[in-house]
Scaffold this motif. Structure first.
Motif, PDB file in Angstrom:
ATOM      1  N   ARG A 103       6.505  -7.717  -9.530  1.00 48.35           N
ATOM      2  CA  ARG A 103       7.332  -6.719  -8.864  1.00 48.35           C
ATOM      3  C   ARG A 103       7.738  -7.200  -7.479  1.00 48.35           C
ATOM      4  O   ARG A 103       7.213  -8.192  -6.964  1.00 48.35           O
ATOM      5  N   SER A 104       8.652  -6.470  -6.862  1.00 45.52           N
ATOM      6  CA  SER A 104       9.026  -6.694  -5.467  1.00 45.52           C
ATOM      7  C   SER A 104       9.319  -5.346  -4.834  1.00 45.52           C
ATOM      8  O   SER A 104       9.540  -4.354  -5.534  1.00 45.52           O
ATOM      9  N   GLY A 105       9.324  -5.297  -3.492  1.00 43.32           N
ATOM     10  CA  GLY A 105       9.616  -4.061  -2.789  1.00 43.32           C
ATOM     11  C   GLY A 105       8.496  -3.046  -2.830  1.00 43.32           C
ATOM     12  O   GLY A 105       8.706  -1.872  -2.537  1.00 43.32           O
ATOM     13  N   GLN A 106       7.287  -3.475  -3.172  1.00 43.67           N
ATOM     14  CA  GLN A 106       6.128  -2.589  -3.201  1.00 43.67           C
ATOM     15  C   GLN A 106       5.452  -2.523  -1.830  1.00 43.67           C
ATOM     16  O   GLN A 106       5.857  -3.209  -0.900  1.00 43.67           O
ATOM     17  N   THR A 107       4.418  -1.690  -1.710  1.00 46.47           N
ATOM     18  CA  THR A 107       3.598  -1.671  -0.503  1.00 46.47           C
ATOM     19  C   THR A 107       2.166  -2.031  -0.882  1.00 46.47           C
ATOM     20  O   THR A 107       1.679  -1.662  -1.949  1.00 46.47           O
ATOM     21  N   LEU A 108       1.502  -2.780  -0.007  1.00 47.40           N
ATOM     22  CA  LEU A 108       0.099  -3.128  -0.149  1.00 47.40           C
ATOM     23  C   LEU A 108      -0.561  -2.859   1.189  1.00 47.40           C
ATOM     24  O   LEU A 108      -0.258  -3.521   2.178  1.00 47.40           O
ATOM     25  N   VAL A 117      -4.734  -1.175  -1.198  1.00 44.93           N
ATOM     26  CA  VAL A 117      -4.123  -0.348  -2.238  1.00 44.93           C
ATOM     27  C   VAL A 117      -2.646  -0.696  -2.354  1.00 44.93           C
ATOM     28  O   VAL A 117      -1.930  -0.782  -1.356  1.00 44.93           O
ATOM     29  N   LEU A 118      -2.186  -0.882  -3.592  1.00 47.58           N
ATOM     30  CA  LEU A 118      -0.799  -1.210  -3.895  1.00 47.58           C
ATOM     31  C   LEU A 118      -0.131  -0.018  -4.565  1.00 47.58           C
ATOM     32  O   LEU A 118      -0.733   0.655  -5.397  1.00 47.58           O
ATOM     33  N   PHE A 119       1.138   0.230  -4.188  1.00 49.11           N
ATOM     34  CA  PHE A 119       1.890   1.314  -4.822  1.00 49.11           C
ATOM     35  C   PHE A 119       3.340   0.913  -5.057  1.00 49.11           C
ATOM     36  O   PHE A 119       3.992   0.338  -4.182  1.00 49.11           O
ATOM     37  N   GLY A 120       3.863   1.287  -6.255  1.00 49.16           N
ATOM     38  CA  GLY A 120       5.285   1.208  -6.548  1.00 49.16           C
ATOM     39  C   GLY A 120       5.864  -0.186  -6.559  1.00 49.16           C
ATOM     40  O   GLY A 120       5.174  -1.188  -6.729  1.00 49.16           O
ATOM     41  N   GLY A 121       7.181  -0.234  -6.398  1.00 50.55           N
ATOM     42  CA  GLY A 121       7.912  -1.492  -6.399  1.00 50.55           C
ATOM     43  C   GLY A 121       8.882  -1.575  -7.561  1.00 50.55           C
ATOM     44  O   GLY A 121       8.935  -0.692  -8.429  1.00 50.55           O
ATOM     45  N   LEU A 122       9.648  -2.642  -7.573  1.00 52.25           N
ATOM     46  CA  LEU A 122      10.664  -2.866  -8.597  1.00 52.25           C
ATOM     47  C   LEU A 122      10.172  -3.914  -9.583  1.00 52.25           C
ATOM     48  O   LEU A 122       9.896  -5.050  -9.212  1.00 52.25           O
ATOM     49  N   THR A 123      10.061  -3.543 -10.858  1.00 53.02           N
ATOM     50  CA  THR A 123       9.633  -4.434 -11.925  1.00 53.02           C
ATOM     51  C   THR A 123      10.844  -4.807 -12.781  1.00 53.02           C
ATOM     52  O   THR A 123      11.925  -4.228 -12.611  1.00 53.02           O
ATOM     53  N   PRO A 124      10.693  -5.742 -13.711  1.00 52.28           N
ATOM     54  CA  PRO A 124      11.820  -6.057 -14.605  1.00 52.28           C
ATOM     55  C   PRO A 124      12.316  -4.852 -15.389  1.00 52.28           C
ATOM     56  O   PRO A 124      13.470  -4.811 -15.813  1.00 52.28           O
ATOM     57  N   PRO A 162       9.281   7.170  -9.311  1.00 48.57           N
ATOM     58  CA  PRO A 162       9.256   5.718  -9.070  1.00 48.57           C
ATOM     59  C   PRO A 162      10.166   5.362  -7.896  1.00 48.57           C
ATOM     60  O   PRO A 162      11.194   5.998  -7.681  1.00 48.57           O
ATOM     61  N   ARG A 163       9.776   4.326  -7.171  1.00 49.55           N
ATOM     62  CA  ARG A 163      10.550   3.967  -5.978  1.00 49.55           C
ATOM     63  C   ARG A 163      10.285   2.539  -5.541  1.00 49.55           C
ATOM     64  O   ARG A 163       9.285   1.914  -5.908  1.00 49.55           O
ATOM     65  N   VAL A 164      11.184   2.068  -4.672  1.00 47.94           N
ATOM     66  CA  VAL A 164      11.094   0.751  -4.075  1.00 47.94           C
ATOM     67  C   VAL A 164      11.594   0.867  -2.648  1.00 47.94           C
ATOM     68  O   VAL A 164      12.388   1.754  -2.327  1.00 47.94           O
ATOM     69  N   GLY A 165      11.122  -0.007  -1.770  1.00 49.70           N
ATOM     70  CA  GLY A 165      11.562   0.048  -0.382  1.00 49.70           C
ATOM     71  C   GLY A 165      10.993   1.210   0.389  1.00 49.70           C
ATOM     72  O   GLY A 165      11.521   1.588   1.437  1.00 49.70           O
ATOM     73  N   HIS A 166       9.912   1.800  -0.075  1.00 54.50           N
ATOM     74  CA  HIS A 166       9.253   2.914   0.598  1.00 54.50           C
ATOM     75  C   HIS A 166       8.303   2.371   1.664  1.00 54.50           C
ATOM     76  O   HIS A 166       8.201   1.158   1.873  1.00 54.50           O
ATOM     77  N   SER A 167       7.580   3.270   2.315  1.00 52.52           N
ATOM     78  CA  SER A 167       6.534   2.863   3.249  1.00 52.52           C
ATOM     79  C   SER A 167       5.242   3.553   2.858  1.00 52.52           C
ATOM     80  O   SER A 167       5.256   4.587   2.164  1.00 52.52           O
ATOM     81  N   ALA A 168       4.125   2.997   3.292  1.00 52.18           N
ATOM     82  CA  ALA A 168       2.825   3.574   2.967  1.00 52.18           C
ATOM     83  C   ALA A 168       1.826   3.232   4.059  1.00 52.18           C
ATOM     84  O   ALA A 168       1.906   2.164   4.677  1.00 52.18           O
ATOM     85  N   VAL A 169       0.892   4.130   4.282  1.00 52.33           N
ATOM     86  CA  VAL A 169      -0.203   3.918   5.228  1.00 52.33           C
ATOM     87  C   VAL A 169      -1.469   4.477   4.591  1.00 52.33           C
ATOM     88  O   VAL A 169      -1.420   5.221   3.600  1.00 52.33           O
ATOM     89  N   VAL A 170      -2.599   4.127   5.181  1.00 54.32           N
ATOM     90  CA  VAL A 170      -3.881   4.693   4.775  1.00 54.32           C
ATOM     91  C   VAL A 170      -4.466   5.457   5.949  1.00 54.32           C
ATOM     92  O   VAL A 170      -4.585   4.924   7.052  1.00 54.32           O
TER      93      VAL A 170
END
Length: 289
Positions: A103-108, A117-124, A162-170
């Protein structure tokens, strides 16, 4: 040879001397001496040699079979049970310790010195909304949430789209997600909380009349105090405004308003959304190649 004179040697002894010469001469045939002796004598190889050859053939066949099976497994899309390492156990009962798909465009996001923790992103296959946890001490992944859609009979959304290009924090060991983009709804400005201990999502819906940031993707987020209750976002969609969100009150506060600069005048919000969609489509194509 002339240096042996008229020494009478039996065929077996001649063969022994010939064999010694073979070991020292580079131009001599490389066939094993014992097998050549049997061919010259016109006799069949012993049964032990035949059995050994059969055993070797069986071992080679098994090895090739295992290689073929491994090739088939590696061609299976990542994230399935073929990626499970037999010696790895999940950190959460009844959840596979598998590997996230490409995937790409995910958050880790960092949780502590050992966990991310990883969330979301763009898969094939398009944008996704699954949640994964990586532990550096054991070196394995655990899927915390499979993603998917909210139940059709649920009165409120229970899973973020589902989403890509988002932001995430803990914050306080839990995951908080803001905004992002998908091909169905475009840019978003929703806030979601994921409980790592419970494996559940909860959306924080702003009250009527609350001031909230404009929908966006490609922005940044940070929690200055991971043990606190606030995080900040900046930019996205060619913006330069800055906002702060309090997870205890569910309120946004604008820290710096949008300032139009000469560099941003030529790209409207609609044009930026189109550009974002194009970039995401190209990223999906690159993943499949």
């Amino acid at each position: 040879p002339s240096h042996l004179g008229n020494l009478a040697l039996s065929p077996r002894r001649r063969l022994g001397l010939w064999s010694t010469t073979v070991q020292c001469t580079e131009e001599a045939p490389r066939r094993p001496p014992r097998m050549r002796a049997y061919r010259r004598a016109g006799t069949a190889a012993p049964r032990a040699s035949v059995a050994a050859a059969a055993l070797l053939s069986a071992v080679l066949a098994m090895a090739l079979g295992c290689r073929a099976q491994n090739t088939t497994a590696s061609a299976t899309p990542p994230g399935t049970n073929v990626d499970v390492t037999p010696t790895v156990t999940s950190q959460v009962p009844e959840r596979f310790g598998t590997q996230p798909g490409a995937r790409s465009g995910q958050t880790l996001v960092r949780v502590d010195a050992n966990v991310a923790v990883l969330f979301g992103g763009l898969t094939p296959g398009g944008a996704t909304n699954d949640v994964w946890e990586f532990r550096s001490d054991s070196g394995n992944w655990t899927r915390l949430h499979a993603g998917g859609a909210s139940p059709a009979d649920s009165p409120i959304p229970t899973v973020p789209p589902p989403r890509v290009g988002h932001s995430a924090v803990v914050l306080q060991s839990d995951l908080w997600v803001y905004g992002g983009y998908n091909a169905v709804e475009g840019d978003r400005n929703d806030v979601w909380h994921f409980s790592r201990s419970g494996g559940t999502w909860r959306q924080l819906v702003p009250a009527v009349g609350d001031v909230v940031p404009a929908p966006r993707s490609g922005h940044s987020a940070v929690a200055l105090d991971p043990a606190g209750t606030k995080f900040m976002i900046f930019g996205g969609n060619m913006r330069n405004d800055m906002w702060e969100f309090d997870v205890t009150t569910g309120k946004w506060r604008e820290l710096m308003e949008q300032m139009v600069t000469s560099a941003a005048r030529g790209l409207t919000h609609g044009a930026w959304a189109t550009l974002t969609a194009t970039v995401m489509a190209c990223a999906a194509l690159m993943i499949t190649l």
